[in-house]
Design an enzyme around this catalytic site. Structure first.
Site, short mmCIF file in Angstrom:
data_model
loop_
_atom_site.label_atom_id
_atom_site.label_comp_id
_atom_site.label_asym_id
_atom_site.label_seq_id
_atom_site.Cartn_x
_atom_site.Cartn_y
_atom_site.Cartn_z
N ALA A 90 45.34 106.87 130.94
CA ALA A 90 46.18 107.85 131.28
C ALA A 90 45.32 108.90 132.34
O ALA A 90 44.15 108.66 132.45
CB ALA A 90 46.27 108.68 129.98
N GLY A 140 44.78 104.02 128.04
CA GLY A 140 46.32 103.90 128.39
C GLY A 140 46.91 102.73 129.22
O GLY A 140 47.96 102.25 128.88
N GLU A 190 46.80 100.02 126.78
CA GLU A 190 47.89 100.11 125.80
C GLU A 190 49.07 99.79 126.43
O GLU A 190 50.06 99.14 125.76
CB GLU A 190 47.92 101.74 125.37
CG GLU A 190 46.71 101.80 124.45
CD GLU A 190 46.56 103.55 124.35
OE1 GLU A 190 46.44 104.06 124.91
OE2 GLU A 190 46.04 103.72 123.31
N GLU A 229 38.39 105.46 125.05
CA GLU A 229 38.46 106.92 124.90
C GLU A 229 37.36 107.68 124.23
O GLU A 229 36.95 108.50 124.53
CB GLU A 229 39.90 107.15 124.27
CG GLU A 229 41.02 106.74 124.90
CD GLU A 229 41.51 105.46 124.76
OE1 GLU A 229 40.71 104.53 124.70
OE2 GLU A 229 42.90 105.13 125.25
N1 DAK Z 1 42.20 109.12 135.28
C1 DAK Z 1 42.05 109.87 136.60
N2 DAK Z 1 41.49 109.45 137.31
C2 DAK Z 1 40.80 108.35 137.29
C3 DAK Z 1 40.74 107.65 136.05
C4 DAK Z 1 41.63 108.07 135.06
N3 DAK Z 1 41.86 107.54 133.74
N4 DAK Z 1 40.13 106.38 135.92
C5 DAK Z 1 39.53 106.55 137.61
N5 DAK Z 1 40.12 107.54 138.21
C6 DAK Z 1 39.60 108.03 139.38
C7 DAK Z 1 38.20 108.39 139.54
O1 DAK Z 1 38.08 109.90 139.41
C8 DAK Z 1 38.08 108.38 141.02
O2 DAK Z 1 38.52 109.42 141.70
P1 DAK Z 1 37.63 110.11 143.11
O3 DAK Z 1 36.34 110.78 142.50
O4 DAK Z 1 37.48 108.89 143.96
O5 DAK Z 1 38.74 111.14 143.32
C9 DAK Z 1 38.77 107.16 141.48
O6 DAK Z 1 39.76 106.96 140.42
C10 DAK Z 1 37.69 105.73 141.29
O7 DAK Z 1 37.29 105.78 140.16
P2 DAK Z 1 35.65 105.71 140.19
O8 DAK Z 1 34.75 106.13 141.20
O9 DAK Z 1 35.21 106.00 138.71
O10 DAK Z 1 35.41 103.99 140.17
P3 DAK Z 1 34.28 103.01 139.87
O11 DAK Z 1 34.65 101.86 140.05
O12 DAK Z 1 32.97 103.48 139.54
O13 DAK Z 1 34.61 103.10 138.14
C11 DAK Z 1 36.06 102.91 136.21
C12 DAK Z 1 36.01 102.56 137.48
C13 DAK Z 1 37.37 102.49 135.64
C14 DAK Z 1 34.91 102.18 135.11
C15 DAK Z 1 35.93 104.52 135.76
O14 DAK Z 1 36.75 105.02 136.88
C16 DAK Z 1 36.23 104.99 134.33
O15 DAK Z 1 35.85 104.85 133.66
N6 DAK Z 1 37.76 105.50 134.57
C17 DAK Z 1 38.02 106.36 133.30
C18 DAK Z 1 38.43 105.16 132.35
C19 DAK Z 1 38.90 105.70 130.91
O16 DAK Z 1 38.19 106.61 130.55
N7 DAK Z 1 40.31 105.51 130.59
C20 DAK Z 1 40.72 106.18 129.40
C21 DAK Z 1 41.40 107.50 129.83
S1 DAK Z 1 42.11 108.27 128.35
C22 DAK Z 1 48.60 109.50 125.13
C23 DAK Z 1 48.96 108.69 125.97
C24 DAK Z 1 47.93 107.66 126.54
C25 DAK Z 1 46.45 108.12 126.25
C26 DAK Z 1 46.43 109.05 125.38
C27 DAK Z 1 47.27 109.82 124.91
N8 DAK Z 1 49.64 110.21 124.65
C28 DAK Z 1 50.41 110.96 125.62
C29 DAK Z 1 49.40 111.09 123.50
C30 DAK Z 1 45.61 107.44 126.76
C31 DAK Z 1 44.47 108.09 127.16
C32 DAK Z 1 43.76 107.42 128.21
O17 DAK Z 1 43.78 106.34 128.80
#
Ligand code: DAK
Length: 263
Positions: free
Chosen positions: A68, A114, A117, A137
């Site tokens: 997300a 997400g 998921e 997360e």
């Molecule tokens: N959200 C927003 N931007 C993201 C992102 C994300 N989840 N993942 C990556 N990006 C963006 C980065 O900020 C970066 O943007 P700029 O800085 O270039 O502007 C760009 O994508 C490239 O990312 P990286 O520079 O970080 O690229 P790397 O290859 O170094 O790393 C990575 C890739 C996938 C390992 C890293 O980006 C990362 O760790 N991303 C976050 C992964 C994560 O934590 N995902 C879980 C997010 S929380 C719900 C519904 C759903 C959910 C919850 C509740 N309900 C509505 C209640 C779900 C929650 C989640 O998914």
């Protein structure tokens, strides 16, 4: 033909299959509210369209979806605020899980949070060799909110799901295959074509029987065996109301290919 339904979500049809592709490369396909609005609307449209029999949800080669959109969540404060602001977004994942027609996720690169998921809310997953699955997360101070502790546990079992949800451990595509999370792993060049091929194979079957089979398998995930067997039996009986049952059995007896009408 591919047309932009929303700036970051593309839609096309190919025979009896509908394909929706998330394309937000600058954010690794992070699932913003507007992206999920479009995904749900487009897949819902295919689900209601009698000319479409199966669907594919794809990402890009580098990312199916990295979760997300963290940018849309980071300033939310308090449980009540989170519930108020995120409940509608959560319902997007629920709506994917409620589609009646088969939906195949074509996953390459990151399927995290997400994104993982969303793939798990689909019925089958075709993964590229570069696919990575995870529920990271906990690393940003929360837990999965759209099925990551539930569907993942049912898919891979308690021990591995615990490890993934508590440490952020990711699975490679091969590991995901060995744990039964995905259906097949293919070279990155062909993950989309393989997903479409699987969708075409399903779309060639009688649609009412396919939908009944999907509903029955999903029922199994949530029910006691005795309830599931009863659900399956009723669905089996109901298919004798259809013309495709008559046609399928008649064609078998006549040693010819059946011609399905979807009735
Ligand atoms: N959200 C927003 N931007 C993201 C992102 C994300 N989840 N993942 C990556 N990006 C963006 C980065 O900020 C970066 O943007 P700029 O800085 O270039 O502007 C760009 O994508 C490239 O990312 P990286 O520079 O970080 O690229 P790397 O290859 O170094 O790393 C990575 C890739 C996938 C390992 C890293 O980006 C990362 O760790 N991303 C976050 C992964 C994560 O934590 N995902 C879980 C997010 S929380 C719900 C519904 C759903 C959910 C919850 C509740 N309900 C509505 C209640 C779900 C929650 C989640 O998914």
């Amino acid at each position: 033909m591919t047309t932009a339904a929303a700036p970051e979500v593309l839609v096309e049809t190919e025979g009896k299959i509908g394909i929706v592709t998330i394309s937000r490369p600058q954010a690794l396909n992070a699932l913003s509210v507007s992206v999920m609005d479009a995904v749900v609307e487009l897949l819902g449209g295919f689900d209601r369209d009698p000319s479409i029999h199966a669907m594919v949800l794809a990402g890009l080669p580098r990312a199916f979806a990295a979760g997300a959109d963290i940018g849309e969540m980071k300033d939310i404060t308090g449980a009540a605020g989170a519930e108020k602001q995120l409940s509608r977004h959560l319902s997007h994942w629920d709506k994917i899980g409620l589609l009646k027609k088969p939906l195949i996720a074509a996953v390459s690169g990151f399927a995290l949070g997400g994104g993982c998921e969303l793939a798990m809310a689909c019925d089958m997953i075709v993964a590229s060799e570069t696919a990575v699955f995870g529920q990271p997360e906990v690393l940003i101070g929360v837990i999965a909110g759209a099925g990551g502790t539930q569907r993942l546990t049912k898919a891979v079992g308690k021990a591995l799901s615990m490890e993934m949800n508590l440490t952020g451990r990711r699975l490679t595509a091969r590991e995901a295959l060995s744990f039964g999370l995905v259906n097949k792993v293919v070279p990155v060049e062909s993950y989309l074509s393989e997903a479409k091929k699987l969708a075409h194979t399903i779309a060639a079957q009688p649609p009412l029987a396919v939908q009944a089979a999907k509903a029955s398998v999903l029922f199994a995930v949530d029910s006691k065996l005795s309830e599931g067997l009863s659900f399956e039996r009723q669905s089996f009986f109901r298919l004798f109301d259809t013309q495709d049952q008559k046609e399928g059995m008649k064609a078998f007896a006549e040693k010819r290919k059946p011609v399905w009408t979807g009735n």
